[in-house]
Design an enzyme around this catalytic site. Sequence first.
Site, short mmCIF file in Angstrom:
data_model
loop_
_atom_site.label_atom_id
_atom_site.label_comp_id
_atom_site.label_asym_id
_atom_site.label_seq_id
_atom_site.Cartn_x
_atom_site.Cartn_y
_atom_site.Cartn_z
N ARG A 165 0.81 -1.24 0.00
CA ARG A 165 0.00 0.00 0.00
C ARG A 165 0.84 1.29 0.00
NH1 ARG A 165 -2.95 -3.18 3.65
NH2 ARG A 165 -4.72 -4.14 2.59
N LYS A 219 2.32 11.40 -11.15
CA LYS A 219 1.46 10.53 -11.97
C LYS A 219 2.25 9.26 -12.27
CE LYS A 219 -1.73 13.57 -14.35
NZ LYS A 219 -2.14 14.08 -15.67
N GLU A 279 7.69 18.55 -24.60
CA GLU A 279 7.07 18.86 -23.31
C GLU A 279 7.59 20.21 -22.77
OE1 GLU A 279 4.57 17.10 -22.25
OE2 GLU A 279 4.86 14.97 -22.68
N LYS A 288 6.13 23.15 -13.75
CA LYS A 288 5.39 21.95 -13.37
C LYS A 288 5.15 21.92 -11.86
CE LYS A 288 4.15 17.35 -13.99
NZ LYS A 288 4.21 16.13 -14.75
N GLU A 303 -5.37 16.99 -10.21
CA GLU A 303 -5.95 17.37 -11.51
C GLU A 303 -7.46 17.57 -11.45
OE1 GLU A 303 -4.00 15.61 -14.98
OE2 GLU A 303 -5.93 15.63 -15.99
N ARG A 343 -4.21 21.58 -13.44
CA ARG A 343 -3.24 20.56 -13.88
C ARG A 343 -3.61 19.96 -15.24
NH1 ARG A 343 0.03 15.93 -10.48
NH2 ARG A 343 1.14 15.14 -12.30
N ASN A 346 -1.94 18.74 -20.11
CA ASN A 346 -2.26 17.76 -21.16
C ASN A 346 -2.46 18.40 -22.52
OD1 ASN A 346 -2.27 15.43 -19.48
ND2 ASN A 346 -4.15 16.19 -18.57
N HIS A 395 -2.21 16.32 -25.63
CA HIS A 395 -2.15 14.91 -25.25
C HIS A 395 -3.36 14.10 -25.72
CE1 HIS A 395 1.25 16.26 -22.95
NE2 HIS A 395 1.43 15.10 -22.36
N HIS A 444 -2.22 11.01 -27.46
CA HIS A 444 -2.51 9.65 -26.99
C HIS A 444 -3.23 8.86 -28.07
CE1 HIS A 444 -2.21 10.73 -22.41
NE2 HIS A 444 -1.05 10.57 -22.98
N HIS A 448 6.27 9.35 -27.36
CA HIS A 448 5.25 10.16 -26.69
C HIS A 448 5.41 11.65 -27.05
CE1 HIS A 448 2.49 11.44 -23.55
NE2 HIS A 448 3.41 12.27 -23.11
P1 NAD Z 1 11.30 6.23 -22.35
O1 NAD Z 1 11.26 6.02 -20.92
O2 NAD Z 1 10.88 5.12 -23.25
O3 NAD Z 1 12.78 6.68 -22.72
C1 NAD Z 1 13.06 6.96 -24.04
C2 NAD Z 1 14.19 6.10 -24.60
O4 NAD Z 1 15.42 6.70 -24.24
C3 NAD Z 1 14.23 4.68 -24.08
O5 NAD Z 1 14.73 3.84 -25.08
C4 NAD Z 1 15.24 4.77 -22.95
O6 NAD Z 1 15.87 3.55 -22.66
C5 NAD Z 1 16.22 5.76 -23.53
N1 NAD Z 1 16.95 6.55 -22.56
C6 NAD Z 1 16.45 7.23 -21.49
N2 NAD Z 1 17.44 7.91 -20.92
C7 NAD Z 1 18.56 7.64 -21.61
C8 NAD Z 1 19.89 8.07 -21.48
N3 NAD Z 1 20.29 8.94 -20.56
N4 NAD Z 1 20.81 7.57 -22.34
C9 NAD Z 1 20.42 6.70 -23.33
N5 NAD Z 1 19.18 6.29 -23.51
C10 NAD Z 1 18.26 6.77 -22.65
O7 NAD Z 1 10.43 7.50 -22.79
P2 NAD Z 1 10.35 8.98 -22.21
O8 NAD Z 1 10.21 9.85 -23.39
O9 NAD Z 1 11.40 9.26 -21.24
O10 NAD Z 1 8.95 8.97 -21.43
C11 NAD Z 1 7.75 8.68 -22.10
C12 NAD Z 1 6.80 8.04 -21.13
O11 NAD Z 1 6.56 8.95 -20.07
C13 NAD Z 1 5.47 7.69 -21.71
O12 NAD Z 1 5.07 6.42 -21.26
C14 NAD Z 1 4.54 8.75 -21.17
O13 NAD Z 1 3.21 8.30 -21.04
C15 NAD Z 1 5.17 9.01 -19.84
N6 NAD Z 1 4.87 10.34 -19.28
C16 NAD Z 1 4.47 10.39 -18.00
C17 NAD Z 1 4.23 11.62 -17.41
C18 NAD Z 1 3.86 11.69 -15.97
O14 NAD Z 1 3.49 12.77 -15.51
N7 NAD Z 1 3.97 10.62 -15.23
C19 NAD Z 1 4.39 12.79 -18.15
C20 NAD Z 1 4.81 12.70 -19.48
C21 NAD Z 1 5.06 11.45 -20.03
N1 GLY Z 2 2.16 15.21 -17.69
C1 GLY Z 2 0.90 15.62 -17.18
C2 GLY Z 2 0.84 15.76 -15.71
O1 GLY Z 2 1.77 15.47 -15.00
O2 GLY Z 2 -0.17 16.14 -15.19
#
Ligand code: NAD
Ligand code: GLY
Length: 363
Positions: free
Chosen positions: A119, A141, A183, A225, A235, A239, A243, A246, A250, A263
């Site tokens: 939990r 998130k 972003e 942020k 949100e 917040r 998006n 998005h 999405h 993304h």
């Molecule tokens: P990702 O985590 O897939 O990373 C992108 C690629 O880069 C991967 O292949 C990873 O292995 C590589 N990588 C990362 N850091 C590296 C480094 N320093 N050196 C070499 N390779 C590296 O994608 P992302 O763009 O980081 O994140 C996208 C994800 O985040 C999506 O799933 C999206 O939904 C999510 N997201 C979440 C939030 C949130 O608020 N939680 C906000 C925006 C996006």
């Molecule tokens: N990336 C959208 C949020 O964190 O709310």
Amino acid sequence: MSRILTVDLGTRSYPIHIGPGLIDRPEILTARIAGPQVMVVTNDTLAPLYLEQVERALGAFQTARVVLPDGEKYKTPDSWGRILDELLGHRYARDCTLVALGGGVIGDLAGFAAACYQRGVALVQLPTSLLAQVDSSVGGKTGVNHALGKNMIGAFYQPRAVIADTDTLRTLPDRELAAGIAEVIKYGLIRDPEFFTWLEANMDKLRARDTDALTYAIERSCRNKAEVVAADELETGERALLNLGHTFGHAIETGVGYGAWLHGEAVGVGMCMAADLSARLDWLDTASVRRIRSLIAAAGLPVTPPAEIGPVRFRELMARDKKTLDNRLRLVLLKNIGKALVTADFDSTKLDEMLVSSCPQGC
Ligand code: NAD
Ligand code: GLY
């Protein structure tokens, strides 16, 4: 030089450390570890690059690791289950800490596992992609994808700290850097017009990975942020502006299959579509739409959606958006560069017109 911002959430407030060489400063990480047991969650791209360094910093603790396959298509309930299996298998206790070493995929997965294990256990985010450093690691998130929709299963769960070591960006592929810049542009568009103008003047430096420019962009993005999250953690209001782009983005990610488009690439196109629709509604002037498209293109991002998703499919995919209320699609749209709103109150024939005209070859 490193900087520290705070996400102000009362007793759950936490720092965001930004700067070079932070993984090699064990005191920053260890100060946030809850008990004797630490599980580092990463992927098979990042493990050979940074896992040893992180485990060295955690020298005094009992550490275990979960190395997942790399990719958005592995942001699944199965991968989340694998983390929980490891935690249970190692008999990790309630005072253990999960460290998420990676981009947004790892951060979201490890965060959701931390939210659920017993939990809720401690979580530290060590974001390594630009996107994760400016957005996904901050704000709590967490979650996984479902075949029927992106990020549909998850929880709000804040980390104890975010440690963004900007040196890790040196190994980030160019395409991933550009996806992170999407972003960054978003913050300028929704609430920080001066930053948007700064980005127009400094995009070349960002793409060339100029250290000062990158650090400035990360800090300013995180400041934006952190302010939004502090004002509206769950949100219920402001917040949702984060998006921007998005809902369209999405739809693209789900429509082409997770991982085919990044993304940030999908969000970049989504922001162009949101700007186009805002102009069709007479809320945004066409000169601003041109500036937005130019900046997104200058970041090395696509500005038109993939040919295989036509307007009808877009509509179907968008109907599943989490912002939909009472069956009414709500969109983040623009009144100006730096001023956004969330609304269901728009002429939906303009949305159809925009979808038809955005689609390559009028499909
Ligand atoms: P990702 O985590 O897939 O990373 C992108 C690629 O880069 C991967 O292949 C990873 O292995 C590589 N990588 C990362 N850091 C590296 C480094 N320093 N050196 C070499 N390779 C590296 O994608 P992302 O763009 O980081 O994140 C996208 C994800 O985040 C999506 O799933 C999206 O939904 C999510 N997201 C979440 C939030 C949130 O608020 N939680 C906000 C925006 C996006
Ligand atoms: N990336 C959208 C949020 O964190 O709310």
